[in-house]
Design a protein around this motif. Sequence first.
Motif, PDB file in Angstrom:
ATOM      1  N   GLN A   6       0.836  -1.204   0.000  1.00  0.00           N
ATOM      2  CA  GLN A   6       0.000   0.000   0.000  1.00  0.00           C
ATOM      3  C   GLN A   6       0.870   1.252   0.000  1.00  0.00           C
ATOM      4  OE1 GLN A   6      -2.620   0.465   3.364  1.00  0.00           O
ATOM      5  NE2 GLN A   6      -4.032   1.726   2.182  1.00  0.00           N
ATOM      6  N   GLU A  79      -7.438   0.228  -2.862  1.00  0.00           N
ATOM      7  CA  GLU A  79      -6.971   0.472  -1.486  1.00  0.00           C
ATOM      8  C   GLU A  79      -6.882   1.973  -1.212  1.00  0.00           C
ATOM      9  OE1 GLU A  79      -3.299  -1.593  -0.850  1.00  0.00           O
ATOM     10  OE2 GLU A  79      -4.128  -3.485  -1.559  1.00  0.00           O
ATOM     11  N   TRP A  83      -9.135   3.989   1.531  1.00  0.00           N
ATOM     12  CA  TRP A  83      -8.526   4.847   2.550  1.00  0.00           C
ATOM     13  C   TRP A  83      -9.125   6.248   2.496  1.00  0.00           C
ATOM     14  CZ3 TRP A  83      -5.341   9.218   2.456  1.00  0.00           C
ATOM     15  CH2 TRP A  83      -4.753   9.545   3.676  1.00  0.00           C
TER      16      TRP A  83
END
Length: 108
Positions: A6, A79, A83
Motif C-alpha cells: 500500500q 486500497e 482509505w
Amino acid sequence: MNDDPQAEVFAAIAHPVRRRILDLLSERERPVNDLARYFGVSRPAVSQHLRILLDAGLVTESRHGRERRYRLIPQPLAEVSAWLAHYERFWQDRLQKLGDYLDTEDDR
C-alpha cells in the motif's frame, strides 16, 4: 520491493507525471513512445516512472516485437479509494454547511 504494498502504491501516485500516465493508460494500452509524447521529459524519464508504477503493481508490460506496451492494473487503486473514503465524511460535512449557507443567502 517494499514490505508494504500500500505504501508503494501511495508513493507511486504521489508524482503528477505518474498520475497522468495512469490517466492515459486508463483509456487504453500504450507503448512507451506514445506515453512520452504527452510529457516534456525524455523517453528514458518516462520509462523510469513506468518502472515505479510496475514495481507498485499499478501497470503491467508486455512485449510486442521490439515495443513494450503498458496497461493499467486498477485493483491496487481500490486500497487508495478505501482509505480516502474514510475522509469523505469531512468533505461531505463541509459541503453540506456550504450548501446551507448558500441557501440562507438566497433567502435574504
